[in-house]
Design a protein around this motif. Structure first.
Motif, PDB file in Angstrom:
ATOM      1  N   ASP B 189     -42.801  41.220  -4.028  1.00 16.57           N
ATOM      2  CA  ASP B 189     -42.719  39.739  -3.668  1.00 16.57           C
ATOM      3  C   ASP B 189     -43.219  39.532  -2.154  1.00 16.57           C
ATOM      4  O   ASP B 189     -43.679  38.503  -1.880  1.00 16.57           O
ATOM      5  CB  ASP B 189     -41.136  39.501  -3.897  1.00 16.57           C
ATOM      6  CG  ASP B 189     -41.104  39.231  -5.437  1.00 16.57           C
ATOM      7  OD1 ASP B 189     -42.324  38.886  -6.141  1.00 16.57           O
ATOM      8  OD2 ASP B 189     -39.780  39.411  -5.865  1.00 16.57           O
ATOM      9  N   LEU B 192     -46.962  39.342  -1.565  1.00 13.82           N
ATOM     10  CA  LEU B 192     -47.504  38.376  -2.027  1.00 13.82           C
ATOM     11  C   LEU B 192     -47.338  37.180  -1.133  1.00 13.82           C
ATOM     12  O   LEU B 192     -48.057  36.477  -0.735  1.00 13.82           O
ATOM     13  CB  LEU B 192     -46.892  37.908  -3.491  1.00 13.82           C
ATOM     14  CG  LEU B 192     -47.645  36.516  -4.069  1.00 13.82           C
ATOM     15  CD1 LEU B 192     -48.930  37.216  -4.648  1.00 13.82           C
ATOM     16  CD2 LEU B 192     -46.868  36.331  -5.351  1.00 13.82           C
ATOM     17  N   GLN B 246     -46.326  40.522 -17.101  1.00 16.82           N
ATOM     18  CA  GLN B 246     -45.618  40.278 -16.179  1.00 16.82           C
ATOM     19  C   GLN B 246     -46.667  40.538 -14.935  1.00 16.82           C
ATOM     20  O   GLN B 246     -46.853  39.814 -13.752  1.00 16.82           O
ATOM     21  CB  GLN B 246     -44.569  40.998 -16.128  1.00 16.82           C
ATOM     22  CG  GLN B 246     -43.371  40.460 -15.032  1.00 16.82           C
ATOM     23  CD  GLN B 246     -42.233  41.712 -15.008  1.00 16.82           C
ATOM     24  OE1 GLN B 246     -42.082  42.395 -16.052  1.00 16.82           O
ATOM     25  NE2 GLN B 246     -41.119  41.500 -14.125  1.00 16.82           N
ATOM     26  N   GLU B 249     -49.475  37.863 -14.370  1.00 20.86           N
ATOM     27  CA  GLU B 249     -49.076  36.629 -13.679  1.00 20.86           C
ATOM     28  C   GLU B 249     -48.940  36.971 -12.390  1.00 20.86           C
ATOM     29  O   GLU B 249     -49.577  36.136 -11.524  1.00 20.86           O
ATOM     30  CB  GLU B 249     -47.707  36.362 -14.312  1.00 20.86           C
ATOM     31  CG  GLU B 249     -47.515  35.796 -15.821  1.00 20.86           C
ATOM     32  CD  GLU B 249     -47.993  34.520 -16.025  1.00 20.86           C
ATOM     33  OE1 GLU B 249     -48.495  33.913 -14.978  1.00 20.86           O
ATOM     34  OE2 GLU B 249     -48.167  34.275 -17.409  1.00 20.86           O
ATOM     35  N   TYR B 250     -48.475  38.313 -11.863  1.00 18.89           N
ATOM     36  CA  TYR B 250     -48.666  38.394 -10.493  1.00 18.89           C
ATOM     37  C   TYR B 250     -49.971  38.877  -9.860  1.00 18.89           C
ATOM     38  O   TYR B 250     -50.225  38.118  -8.737  1.00 18.89           O
ATOM     39  CB  TYR B 250     -47.698  39.928 -10.381  1.00 18.89           C
ATOM     40  CG  TYR B 250     -47.721  40.432  -9.028  1.00 18.89           C
ATOM     41  CD1 TYR B 250     -46.759  39.840  -8.040  1.00 18.89           C
ATOM     42  CD2 TYR B 250     -48.638  40.974  -8.373  1.00 18.89           C
ATOM     43  CE1 TYR B 250     -46.605  40.141  -6.700  1.00 18.89           C
ATOM     44  CE2 TYR B 250     -48.715  41.414  -6.963  1.00 18.89           C
ATOM     45  CZ  TYR B 250     -47.445  40.969  -6.308  1.00 18.89           C
ATOM     46  OH  TYR B 250     -47.567  41.209  -4.820  1.00 18.89           O
ATOM     47  N   LYS B 253     -51.435  35.491  -9.204  1.00 20.09           N
ATOM     48  CA  LYS B 253     -50.956  34.960  -8.379  1.00 20.09           C
ATOM     49  C   LYS B 253     -51.676  35.387  -6.849  1.00 20.09           C
ATOM     50  O   LYS B 253     -51.973  34.523  -5.851  1.00 20.09           O
ATOM     51  CB  LYS B 253     -49.646  34.717  -7.780  1.00 20.09           C
ATOM     52  CG  LYS B 253     -48.832  33.887  -9.062  1.00 20.09           C
ATOM     53  CD  LYS B 253     -47.289  34.399  -8.936  1.00 20.09           C
ATOM     54  CE  LYS B 253     -46.643  33.849  -9.935  1.00 20.09           C
ATOM     55  NZ  LYS B 253     -45.305  34.344 -10.126  1.00 20.09           N
ATOM     56  N   GLY B 311     -42.652  47.507  -6.920  1.00 16.05           N
ATOM     57  CA  GLY B 311     -42.622  46.529  -7.793  1.00 16.05           C
ATOM     58  C   GLY B 311     -41.201  46.946  -8.577  1.00 16.05           C
ATOM     59  O   GLY B 311     -40.365  47.953  -8.211  1.00 16.05           O
TER      60      GLY B 311
END
Lengths: 312, 446
Positions: B189, B192, B246, B249-250, B253, B311
């Motif tokens: 996170d 990102l 999952q 999706e990451y 992004k 992660g």
């Protein structure tokens, strides 16, 4: 024909000669001499073309571990793969588009060069042949720098006109455009030189006769130049089609088949499957798939050439 | 001039005496009494690094009385892979061949078991990481020995200044030179958010989305940190799982914050991105930093190599080892094994690491704190965390834990980056997964 005449002469002279002269006669024949002169080339072809071709046929019939014979199993497997059909489609798009543009550009430029007088023509001919004489791997590297994703010289130039940046190698359309462009740049001089030679062999009288009949420039091209060049166009097209279908270096250096496999050709995909993914039988299968496509093209084109040869 | 004739009796006697003399004569040990050894080594990027290999081999050859010949084979355009394929087909070639990650399994049938080499080496140098076992072991048999030259971790190499300015992250504080990392907050996170901030600041992270190894390795570590496997260790296809969804999706992004031309990047693109000062982070061994040190010192002195973000399923870092294999058809296997032991000694490994400026990485647990990594700079300590000295990451390779012969195809067909890119370019998640599942089905051939 000359060969037959010589042989007949020899046979006539040899009727009275003693029996042991048979070998000498055979060695003295033009065809035997020709055979021995071409023998080194034949041996090279057997060693470097025929043997690998048959060996790849053998490899294509093995399983991935290369431990057992699977017949045509690899081919049936390939036919079920989506990527394979994409490669077939792309190879056809690449080869046909590139050959059409090479022929067109070669034809037009050959006319321009043909109309340049004497000494200057030699200079132009030399300059226009440059792309063809540079090793393609080297010139493609230069193109790669021009198309470079982040530092493209083209994009830099376009930016002055408020255009771009264009993802030359990152988007399917532009990536295909780029690999075809480089192939055309590299291959057009071959067509140019062949067409120029053909143009020089068209007798001037035909154009004079056409002019007397009131033909305009287009009619001269359509009714005189093109019919006189048909054979050379057919042969160069076939030759170029074979070489373009089998192209490897341009795609390998520029895109490695990407983005998303949309620029892969038979040779580059065969390399990826066979060497990089260690599936040599499947790689051999992919590369062999070019053979039937090219064989069909060769049969049609060569049949047409020989038909016209007989008519002549 | 008289000419003496040799009688039959004299001839027989002379022959018998000469034979007896030859048989009973003491064994004279010549300069190359232990035979010949032919070696194919990877041609190192770093100038002068090949000389270290040559010196080590010559030192061993002089001691063991073996005549050696070394070929340095470039990895450009897959020359090593082509050499391995040709030698395996011809059942002839070098005695020792250095091969990239997946090749020991690809040629497992043609490689000499090296358990008698590896077991003592592990006792001497410490345990090897899981990726080395995964790539070089088959059914309890060691197929090859991990080679220090060429082996690398492709972790983040960040710009200290840009990460501080745009992402508010002090990478030196997070991974301090000489002490354990304080990287609990260095998660996917955070990564990102940092990617987004740096992209907005005009210095996007330089992560490729192409089909070459750098792109695939990063995608692999991201997928693994979400526990996403396309094919599991048993060989079952597991594309349509929550973990893969999952991860996808990451990844989608993240792709939005990467340079728009990243899909056409090759392994040189990210290096250029960092050296030219256009990006705040790349995923690479220190080769980019080494080139920057020469060509763009102002960039190099702002570079810091450190660990991968964690992660939900852990902190995974892409590890790409090279191996030394001994062909089973080799002519001097005992000498080959002896040389591999010599090349894997701690002193030899220290030499490899030193001459490569810290680029080369041993796979052994006891050899991750060599002084080269602590001292290299500027900035001093920039490479300290490169070899993961505190073992806080799981060193992994993309597409594992699938059986290696399947994983190799997932890896080289770049299935991970392609499926991510499909999803990012407008396909639905289920379409991208269905495509990947079809690809994996094709990789099941035996």
């Amino acid at each position: 024909m000359a060969d037959v005449v010589v042989e007949r002469g020899r046979v006539a002279r040899a009727t009275g000669a003693r029996k042991g002269s048979g070998l000498r006669n055979a060695l003295g024949r033009k065809s035997t001499v020709a055979f021995f002169l071409t023998l080194p080339l034949i041996l090279l072809i057997v060693l470097l073309v025929l043997y690998p071709a048959f060996y790849s046929l053998y490899l294509a019939t093995l399983n991935k571990a290369m431990t057992k014979f699977v017949g045509l199993g690899n081919f049936t497997f390939l036919f079920k793969r989506e990527t394979f059909w994409m490669v077939v489609k792309q190879s056809c798009i690449f080869a046909i588009t590139a050959v059409i543009f090479k022929a067109l550009i070669g034809f037009i430029v050959a006319h321009f060069v043909h109309n340049i007088p004497g000494k200057k023509q030699r200079k132009w001919r030399g300059m226009l042949l440059v792309p063809w004489v540079i090793p393609p791997a080297m010139s493609t590297l230069a193109w790669l720098w021009l198309f470079d994703p982040s530092y493209s010289a083209f994009n830099y130039t376009l930016s002055f006109f408020g255009v771009g940046p264009i993802p030359w190698l990152g988007e399917t359309f532009w990536a295909r455009f780029s690999v075809i462009l480089v192939n055309v740049w590299y291959g057009a001089p071959f067509f140019l030189i062949m067409y120029l030679a053909a143009l020089k062999s068209v007798p001037d009288q035909l154009y004079e006769a056409a002019a007397i009949d009131g033909a305009n420039w287009w009619q001269k091209i359509w009714y005189v130049t093109l019919p006189m060049m048909r054979n050379i166009i057919a042969i160069t097209t076939l030759f170029s089609l074979i070489v373009t279908f089998a192209n490897f270096d341009i795609v390998r250096i520029l895109t490695s088949g990407g983005p998303l496999d949309t620029t892969h050709l038979f040779a580059t995909w065969a390399f990826q499957v066979g060497i990089q993914s260690s599936d040599i039988p499947l790689g051999a299968c992919v590369s062999l798939f070019m053979v039937p496509i090219l064989a069909v093209a060769a049969i049609f084109i060569l049949r047409d050439v020989s038909k016209r040869g007989n008519e002549a | 001039m008289s000419r003496k004739r040799l009688t039959r009796r004299q001839f027989v006697a002379a022959t018998a005496m000469s034979s007896a003399a030859l048989i009973t004569a003491p064994y004279v040990r010549g300069a190359y009494a232990a035979g010949k050894l032919s070696i194919g080594f990877w041609d190192h990027w770093v100038p002068g690094a090949n000389q270290a290999s040559t010196d080590l081999v010559n030192e061993w050859a002089a001691k063991e009385k073996v005549e050696v010949s070394i070929d340095y084979i470039t990895s450009n355009n897959k020359k090593i892979e082509l050499t391995a394929a040709a030698e395996a087909q011809a059942k002839s070639g070098h005695d020792i061949l250095q091969m990239p990650s997946w090749w020991p399994h690809a040629y497992s049938e043609n490689l000499e078991p090296l358990n008698d080499v590896m077991e003592p080496l592990i006792k001497q140098n410490g345990e090897v990481n899981g990726t080395v076992k995964y790539l070089a072991q088959s059914g309890g048999k060691w197929l090859a020995v991990p080679a220090t030259p060429g082996s690398q971790i492709k972790g983040p190499c960040s710009r200290i200044d840009l990460m501080k300015k745009y992402a508010n992250i002090d990478v030196q504080e997070m991974y301090p030179a000489g002490s354990p990392p304080k990287a609990d907050n260095w998660t996917m996170d955070t990564f990102l958010k940092a990617a987004e901030a740096c992209q907005k600041g005009g210095f996007p992270f330089g992560i490729g989305l192409g089909e070459t190894t750098d792109s695939v390795d990063t995608a692999g570590a991201i997928f693994q940190s979400f526990g996403a496997e396309l094919v599991n260790a048993k060989g079952d296809i597991t594309v349509k799982t929550d973990q893969v969804r999952q991860a996808m999706e990451y990844y989608k992004k993240l792709i939005a914050f990467l340079p728009p031309d990243a899909p056409s990047w090759d392994d040189a693109s990210n290096n250029k991105w960092l050296i030219s000062g256009r990006g705040a982070l790349i995923m690479n061994p220190p080769s980019a930093w080494a080139v920057a040190k020469r060509d763009a010192p102002q960039v190099a002195e702002q570079c810091w190599t450190h660990g991968f973000p964690a992660g939900p399923k852990g902190r995974f870092a892409p590890f790409l080892p090279y191996f030394w294999g001994v062909w089973s058809f080799g002519k001097n296997k005992e000498a080959a094994k002896s040389l591999l032991v010599h090349l894997s000694s701690p002193s030899a490994i220290e030499k490899f690491v030193s001459v490569s400026g810290g680029y080369d990485l041993p796979a052994y647990a006891n050899l991750t704190k060599l002084k080269t990594w602590a001292e290299e700079g500027p900035p001093k300590g920039t490479l300290f965390h490169y070899p993961d000295p505190y073992h806080q990451q799981t060193l992994s390779i993309a597409a594992s834990p699938a059986p290696p012969k399947i994983a190799q195809q997932i890896y080289f067909q770049a299935t991970l980056t392609k499926m991510g890119l499909r999803f990012a370019r407008g396909e639905t998640l289920e379409q991208a997964l269905a495509w990947a599942e079809g690809e994996c089905e094709g990789f099941m051939r035996s």
